[in-house]
Design a protein around this motif. Structure first.
Motif, PDB file in Angstrom:
ATOM      1  N   SER A  62       0.827  -1.206   0.000  1.00 56.20           N
ATOM      2  CA  SER A  62       0.000   0.000   0.000  1.00 56.20           C
ATOM      3  C   SER A  62       0.859   1.252   0.000  1.00 56.20           C
ATOM      4  N   ALA A  63       2.093   1.170   0.528  1.00 51.95           N
ATOM      5  CA  ALA A  63       2.940   2.366   0.579  1.00 51.95           C
ATOM      6  C   ALA A  63       4.426   2.066   0.495  1.00 51.95           C
ATOM      7  N   ALA A  64       4.896   0.932   1.013  1.00 54.03           N
ATOM      8  CA  ALA A  64       6.331   0.689   1.192  1.00 54.03           C
ATOM      9  C   ALA A  64       7.055   0.402  -0.120  1.00 54.03           C
ATOM     10  N   ARG A  65       8.303   0.858  -0.188  1.00 47.69           N
ATOM     11  CA  ARG A  65       9.184   0.531  -1.301  1.00 47.69           C
ATOM     12  C   ARG A  65       9.922  -0.784  -1.043  1.00 47.69           C
ATOM     13  N   ILE A  66      10.230  -1.489  -2.125  1.00 47.92           N
ATOM     14  CA  ILE A  66      11.100  -2.660  -2.051  1.00 47.92           C
ATOM     15  C   ILE A  66      12.532  -2.184  -2.234  1.00 47.92           C
ATOM     16  N   THR A  67      13.445  -2.719  -1.403  1.00 48.91           N
ATOM     17  CA  THR A  67      14.845  -2.305  -1.477  1.00 48.91           C
ATOM     18  C   THR A  67      15.772  -3.399  -2.007  1.00 48.91           C
ATOM     19  N   GLY A  68      15.315  -4.640  -2.025  1.00 48.35           N
ATOM     20  CA  GLY A  68      16.164  -5.720  -2.517  1.00 48.35           C
ATOM     21  C   GLY A  68      15.587  -7.071  -2.195  1.00 48.35           C
ATOM     22  N   ASP A 121      14.012   3.002  -5.611  1.00 50.50           N
ATOM     23  CA  ASP A 121      12.763   3.610  -6.100  1.00 50.50           C
ATOM     24  C   ASP A 121      11.794   2.578  -6.670  1.00 50.50           C
ATOM     25  N   PHE A 122      11.681   1.446  -5.990  1.00 52.96           N
ATOM     26  CA  PHE A 122      10.751   0.388  -6.407  1.00 52.96           C
ATOM     27  C   PHE A 122       9.450   0.613  -5.650  1.00 52.96           C
ATOM     28  N   ASP A 123       8.581   1.430  -6.221  1.00 52.85           N
ATOM     29  CA  ASP A 123       7.359   1.876  -5.562  1.00 52.85           C
ATOM     30  C   ASP A 123       6.202   0.898  -5.770  1.00 52.85           C
ATOM     31  N   PRO A 124       5.141   1.023  -4.959  1.00 60.07           N
ATOM     32  CA  PRO A 124       3.962   0.171  -5.134  1.00 60.07           C
ATOM     33  C   PRO A 124       3.407   0.242  -6.561  1.00 60.07           C
ATOM     34  N   GLY A 125       3.042  -0.920  -7.088  1.00 55.87           N
ATOM     35  CA  GLY A 125       2.488  -1.015  -8.430  1.00 55.87           C
ATOM     36  C   GLY A 125       3.523  -1.185  -9.523  1.00 55.87           C
ATOM     37  N   GLU A 126       4.803  -0.995  -9.197  1.00 53.11           N
ATOM     38  CA  GLU A 126       5.858  -1.119 -10.201  1.00 53.11           C
ATOM     39  C   GLU A 126       6.396  -2.545 -10.253  1.00 53.11           C
ATOM     40  N   THR A 127       7.131  -2.847 -11.344  1.00 57.86           N
ATOM     41  CA  THR A 127       7.604  -4.204 -11.625  1.00 57.86           C
ATOM     42  C   THR A 127       9.078  -4.190 -12.010  1.00 57.86           C
ATOM     43  N   LEU A 128       9.796  -5.226 -11.607  1.00 56.55           N
ATOM     44  CA  LEU A 128      11.146  -5.475 -12.122  1.00 56.55           C
ATOM     45  C   LEU A 128      11.213  -6.913 -12.607  1.00 56.55           C
ATOM     46  N   SER A 129      12.229  -7.216 -13.425  1.00 58.88           N
ATOM     47  CA  SER A 129      12.412  -8.589 -13.885  1.00 58.88           C
ATOM     48  C   SER A 129      13.879  -8.840 -14.214  1.00 58.88           C
TER      49      SER A 129
END
Length: 216
Positions: A62-68, A121-129
């Motif tokens: 809902s708010a937190a960023r992913i860091t790794g 800057d991995f914000d909610p709703g964003e994706t990495l691969s």
């Protein structure tokens, strides 16, 4: 005869005001507690081939960023030979501590059992691969069984600014290629908790003024 009745009315009004303000204080405190509730979580999809799986992670908080985080292979007689085709979240960066980046063929470098990544800057709703290459520990060879990765493997994700005791973990299951992991956590309150105490003091002050007026 009117004076006692008048004083009685003022006393009742004062108590009513006090009750109303204390009620408001309680509601404010309750809202503060509600505002402090949040959810952190991620979705993981594993695609591609067993020899070269692709990990796609979506921040479902809902708010937190992913860091790794990290991906850990299940069968440690095999290894991650490299990572390649990394796609960072929008506006962010993606880096790896292990394994080697972009050196899959020929392989045989560090041969780690985990892929450790860092992201900004991995914000909610964003994706990495990112993709990888799986090999036996002793040589470069094609792998055809996804369960080499899945049986006993896991995927961990770390979040910033939460009260979690550690990363959220998706424990891999045989044959399962998608995972959705979440947990409830606390965030700084949107309504300061001392506000309730201030309202109670205001109520007591109002009642005191009415008391002095009654004595006169």
């Amino acid at each position: 005869m009117n004076t006692p009745v008048f004083c009685h009315i003022q006393s009742v009004q004062g108590v009513t005001i006090l009750k109303k303000l204390i009620t408001i204080a309680a509601v404010s405190t309750a809202l503060a507690g509600a505002a402090g509730a949040a959810t952190v979580g991620f979705d993981l999809a594993i695609s591609g081939s067993a020899n070269g799986p692709v990990f796609t992670v979506t921040n479902m908080s809902s708010a937190a960023r992913i860091t790794g985080g990290q991906a850990v292979i299940g069968n440690t007689a095999y290894n991650f030979d490299c990572v390649q085709n990394g796609v960072a979240p929008a506006g962010g960066t993606l880096g790896f501590t292990t394994p080697e980046v972009g050196t899959c063929f020929p392989g045989g470098g560090l041969r780690p059992d985990e892929i450790v990544f860092q992201v900004t800057d991995f914000d909610p709703g964003e994706t990495l691969s990112f993709a990888t290459d799986i090999d036996p520990d002793s040589r470069d060879a094609s792998v055809y069984d996804f369960n080499i990765l899945l049986n006993g493997g896991r995927f961990e994700v770390t979040f910033a600014d939460t009260d979690l005791n550690g990363p959220l973990v998706a424990a891999f299951q045989p044959g399962q290629m998608t995972y959705s992991i979440s947990a409830s956590t606390a965030t700084p309150s949107a309504v300061p908790l001392p506000a309730g105490g201030a309202l109670v003091l205001t109520a007591l002050g109002a009642l005191g003024l009415l008391g002095r007026r009654r004595i006169r």
